[in-house]
Design a protein around this motif. Sequence first.
Motif, PDB file in Angstrom:
ATOM      1  N   ALA A   2       0.924  -1.184  -0.015  1.00  0.00           N
ATOM      2  CA  ALA A   2      -0.042  -0.047  -0.018  1.00  0.00           C
ATOM      3  C   ALA A   2       0.960   1.545   0.041  1.00  0.00           C
ATOM      4  N   LEU A   3       1.896   1.167   0.741  1.00  0.00           N
ATOM      5  CA  LEU A   3       2.769   2.484   0.798  1.00  0.00           C
ATOM      6  C   LEU A   3       3.552   2.583  -0.604  1.00  0.00           C
ATOM      7  N   PHE A   4       3.926   1.494  -1.403  1.00  0.00           N
ATOM      8  CA  PHE A   4       4.525   1.925  -2.814  1.00  0.00           C
ATOM      9  C   PHE A   4       3.398   2.254  -3.590  1.00  0.00           C
ATOM     10  N   LEU A   5       2.231   1.700  -3.712  1.00  0.00           N
ATOM     11  CA  LEU A   5       1.106   2.118  -4.617  1.00  0.00           C
ATOM     12  C   LEU A   5       0.707   3.580  -4.139  1.00  0.00           C
ATOM     13  N   HIS A   6       0.770   4.063  -2.959  1.00  0.00           N
ATOM     14  CA  HIS A   6       0.415   5.314  -2.573  1.00  0.00           C
ATOM     15  C   HIS A   6       1.847   6.336  -3.105  1.00  0.00           C
ATOM     16  N   GLY A   7       2.861   5.750  -2.641  1.00  0.00           N
ATOM     17  CA  GLY A   7       4.078   6.745  -3.308  1.00  0.00           C
ATOM     18  C   GLY A   7       3.935   7.049  -4.811  1.00  0.00           C
ATOM     19  N   PHE A   8       3.640   5.733  -5.548  1.00  0.00           N
ATOM     20  CA  PHE A   8       3.379   5.987  -6.984  1.00  0.00           C
ATOM     21  C   PHE A   8       2.419   7.003  -7.332  1.00  0.00           C
ATOM     22  N   SER A   9       1.422   6.758  -6.646  1.00  0.00           N
ATOM     23  CA  SER A   9       0.036   7.660  -7.076  1.00  0.00           C
ATOM     24  C   SER A   9       0.552   9.068  -6.593  1.00  0.00           C
ATOM     25  N   SER A  10       1.188   9.264  -5.993  1.00  0.00           N
ATOM     26  CA  SER A  10       1.627  10.721  -5.263  1.00  0.00           C
ATOM     27  C   SER A  10       2.527  11.185  -6.247  1.00  0.00           C
ATOM     28  N   LEU A  74      -6.636  22.097  -9.096  1.00  0.00           N
ATOM     29  CA  LEU A  74      -5.429  21.787  -8.567  1.00  0.00           C
ATOM     30  C   LEU A  74      -5.918  21.814  -7.089  1.00  0.00           C
ATOM     31  N   ARG A  75      -6.805  22.470  -6.581  1.00  0.00           N
ATOM     32  CA  ARG A  75      -7.346  22.539  -5.200  1.00  0.00           C
ATOM     33  C   ARG A  75      -8.165  20.950  -5.021  1.00  0.00           C
ATOM     34  N   GLY A  76      -8.790  20.566  -6.048  1.00  0.00           N
ATOM     35  CA  GLY A  76      -9.436  19.066  -5.825  1.00  0.00           C
ATOM     36  C   GLY A  76      -8.188  18.142  -5.699  1.00  0.00           C
ATOM     37  N   ILE A  77      -7.293  18.082  -6.429  1.00  0.00           N
ATOM     38  CA  ILE A  77      -6.290  17.131  -6.525  1.00  0.00           C
ATOM     39  C   ILE A  77      -5.466  17.177  -5.075  1.00  0.00           C
ATOM     40  N   ALA A  78      -5.325  18.390  -4.586  1.00  0.00           N
ATOM     41  CA  ALA A  78      -4.832  18.345  -3.116  1.00  0.00           C
ATOM     42  C   ALA A  78      -5.530  17.892  -2.098  1.00  0.00           C
ATOM     43  N   LEU A  79      -6.849  18.238  -2.113  1.00  0.00           N
ATOM     44  CA  LEU A  79      -7.862  17.796  -1.314  1.00  0.00           C
ATOM     45  C   LEU A  79      -7.829  16.176  -1.284  1.00  0.00           C
ATOM     46  N   LEU A  80      -7.929  15.564  -2.543  1.00  0.00           N
ATOM     47  CA  LEU A  80      -7.920  14.164  -2.803  1.00  0.00           C
ATOM     48  C   LEU A  80      -6.655  13.572  -2.024  1.00  0.00           C
ATOM     49  N   ALA A  82      -4.887  14.846   0.187  1.00  0.00           N
ATOM     50  CA  ALA A  82      -4.716  14.734   1.570  1.00  0.00           C
ATOM     51  C   ALA A  82      -5.798  13.894   2.352  1.00  0.00           C
ATOM     52  N   ALA A  83      -6.852  13.596   1.413  1.00  0.00           N
ATOM     53  CA  ALA A  83      -7.607  12.467   2.051  1.00  0.00           C
ATOM     54  C   ALA A  83      -7.046  10.981   1.879  1.00  0.00           C
ATOM     55  N   THR A  84      -6.269  10.748   0.976  1.00  0.00           N
ATOM     56  CA  THR A  84      -5.793   9.707   0.787  1.00  0.00           C
ATOM     57  C   THR A  84      -4.632   9.313   1.794  1.00  0.00           C
ATOM     58  N   VAL A  85      -3.730  10.519   2.110  1.00  0.00           N
ATOM     59  CA  VAL A  85      -2.755  10.353   3.277  1.00  0.00           C
ATOM     60  C   VAL A  85      -3.169   9.955   4.573  1.00  0.00           C
ATOM     61  N   ARG A  86      -4.492  10.790   4.855  1.00  0.00           N
ATOM     62  CA  ARG A  86      -5.255  10.415   5.950  1.00  0.00           C
ATOM     63  C   ARG A  86      -5.495   9.068   6.069  1.00  0.00           C
ATOM     64  N   ARG A  87      -6.057   8.526   5.286  1.00  0.00           N
ATOM     65  CA  ARG A  87      -6.590   7.040   4.937  1.00  0.00           C
ATOM     66  C   ARG A  87      -5.349   6.191   5.241  1.00  0.00           C
ATOM     67  N   LEU A  88      -4.338   6.533   4.458  1.00  0.00           N
ATOM     68  CA  LEU A  88      -3.035   5.656   4.647  1.00  0.00           C
ATOM     69  C   LEU A  88      -2.387   5.500   6.244  1.00  0.00           C
ATOM     70  N   ALA A  94     -13.759   9.175   3.256  1.00  0.00           N
ATOM     71  CA  ALA A  94     -14.767   8.623   2.349  1.00  0.00           C
ATOM     72  C   ALA A  94     -14.433   7.317   1.755  1.00  0.00           C
ATOM     73  N   TRP A  95     -15.293   6.570   1.472  1.00  0.00           N
ATOM     74  CA  TRP A  95     -15.153   5.278   0.742  1.00  0.00           C
ATOM     75  C   TRP A  95     -14.403   5.293  -0.899  1.00  0.00           C
ATOM     76  N   TRP A  96     -14.980   6.648  -1.207  1.00  0.00           N
ATOM     77  CA  TRP A  96     -14.553   6.955  -2.684  1.00  0.00           C
ATOM     78  C   TRP A  96     -13.305   7.253  -3.031  1.00  0.00           C
ATOM     79  N   THR A  97     -12.513   7.889  -1.869  1.00  0.00           N
ATOM     80  CA  THR A  97     -11.102   8.252  -2.246  1.00  0.00           C
ATOM     81  C   THR A  97     -10.200   7.417  -2.892  1.00  0.00           C
ATOM     82  N   ILE A  98     -10.045   6.162  -2.501  1.00  0.00           N
ATOM     83  CA  ILE A  98      -9.197   5.204  -3.276  1.00  0.00           C
ATOM     84  C   ILE A  98      -9.737   5.021  -4.653  1.00  0.00           C
TER      85      ILE A  98
END
Length: 119
Positions: A2-10, A74-80, A82-88, A94-98
């Motif tokens: 999960a950490l690798f996928l999050h890093g790649f996505s980031s 840009l703001r939407g990508i930043a909020l998304l 941030a939500a993904t990092v909080r989930r990590l 929210a369920w839809w962030t991933i």
Amino acid sequence: MALFLHGFSSLVLGVVCWFLVMMLVLAVVRGPFYGFVEHGPYGPGTWGGPTKAGAWAAHAAIAVPLIPLLGFGLRGIALLQAATVRRLYGSRTAWWTIPVTAALTLAGLVLLYSWTQQV
């Protein structure tokens, strides 16, 4: 994993954000200030017709509405992100962030690939 996928996505979303910032700068510089940036020639096949005023108006009419839209994107990508990092880190989001992050990452890869193929 999960950490690798999050890093790649980031990484992909970060490059997409830099691309959007580049488009924002181009929209600000070449849109409303087109007549100062471009000096011609202006022909019948150009945007806005054969005059400099028409080309200036056409570029401004397209770029000025895009400036706030790019900012909101840009703001939407930043909020998304941030939500993904909080989930990590284990916080509830929210369920839809991933799925949205995965779809945006794939769309970003397609955008970046297609952009490099035309350059």
